[in-house]
Write an enzyme that holds these catalytic residues in place. Structure first.
Site, PDB file in Angstrom:
ATOM      1  CG  HIS A  83      -1.756   1.283   1.285  1.00  0.00           C
ATOM      2  ND1 HIS A  83      -2.711   1.579   0.346  1.00  0.00           N
ATOM      3  CD2 HIS A  83      -1.739   2.335   2.146  1.00  0.00           C
ATOM      4  CE1 HIS A  83      -3.265   2.737   0.622  1.00  0.00           C
ATOM      5  NE2 HIS A  83      -2.682   3.222   1.714  1.00  0.00           N
ATOM      6  CB  SER A  84       1.037   4.280   0.354  1.00  0.00           C
ATOM      7  OG  SER A  84       1.458   5.612   0.220  1.00  0.00           O
ATOM      8  CG  MET A  85       7.387   3.671   0.208  1.00  0.00           C
ATOM      9  SD  MET A  85       8.325   4.245   1.632  1.00  0.00           S
ATOM     10  CE  MET A  85       9.921   3.473   1.315  1.00  0.00           C
ATOM     11  CB  SER A 111      -3.802  -0.406  -2.600  1.00  0.00           C
ATOM     12  OG  SER A 111      -3.143  -0.373  -1.351  1.00  0.00           O
TER      13      SER A 111
END
Length: 241
Positions: A83-85, A111
């Site tokens: 998720h993200s990074m 995501s």
């Protein structure tokens, strides 16, 4: 670190958290996944039980330990989820596995992060001053208000968060052939850090199937829409062989 290790696992899911995050991001996920899914979460230096260690300052310092950890586990079909990074880290892990001739993930799930080749418009949060960064964190709803308002806790969190942000924001994309595994992408319809086009651009990174799912919520929709996210993850893992 392992979050769930069934006696007879069918597939392994390796989860990578957002900048500043740790394994706790994925606590409780095992309860909403099939019992034969072996669940692991990446815990990088500088957080949780590794708080005394210096946080990574290069992407390879996160990627390489993940690969080393995978190589020590029993062979099993596996998927990477970030998720993200963590999406960027998962993508880099999949590429590094390929370059080293190691077993590839059966699926990549990402995501809250635009495709790695899309850099225009990406926020540069690591350059913000402390107060401005706190305001952004409040808007993204990524840190509980009681933590944001606690100077001692924030003094512990900010160096790790800044280190992670600097790692992510210094990433330089290089053209390589698309991955052989399918890619599943999740995005929040109200996430200010991504765009529909940027999320859809992940399709260029796979030579296999591609699936984009947009869910209500902001950057941390994986928490507010956890059941919907994990329902989709469960379906995607069902195809992993």
């Amino acid at each position: 670190m392992p979050l769930h290790r069934p006696e007879r696992p069918r597939v392994r899911l390796v989860c990578v958290p957002n900048a500043g995050g740790g394994a706790a991001t994925f606590r409780g996920w095992a309860d909403l996944l099939p019992g034969d899914v072996e669940l692991w979460a990446v815990r990088s230096p500088g957080r949780e039980t590794r708080i005394a260690e210096k946080p990574p300052h290069r992407l390879s310092m996160i990627v390489d330990p993940v690969i080393d950890g995978l190589s020590r586990l029993d062979p099993l079909p596996f998927a990477l989820l970030g998720h993200s990074m963590g999406a960027l880290v998962s993508f880099a892990v999949a590429r590094r596995l390929r370059s080293r001739g190691l077993p590839a993930p059966a699926r990549l799930l990402v995501s809250g992060w635009n495709a790695p080749q899309v850099r225009d418009g990406m926020p540069r949060l690591g350059r913000l001053g402390d107060e401005d960064l706190r305001r952004v964190l409040h808007r993204l709803d990524g840190i509980p208000p009681e933590v944001l308002g606690n100077p001692e806790l924030m003094d512990l969190i900010m160096p790790v968060l800044r280190a992670d942000l600097n790692v992510a924001e210094s990433y330089v994309y290089a053209d390589e052939p698309p991955l052989a595994c399918p890619i599943s992408v999740f995005g929040g319809t109200g996430d200010p850090t991504t765009t529909a086009g940027g999320l859809g651009a992940w399709s260029a990174q796979t030579a296999s199937a591609f699936r984009l799912r947009l869910l209500p919520g902001g950057h941390f929709f994986i928490h507010t829409q956890r059941r919907a996210v994990l329902d989709a993850v469960r379906r995607d893992l069902g195809a992993c062989r």
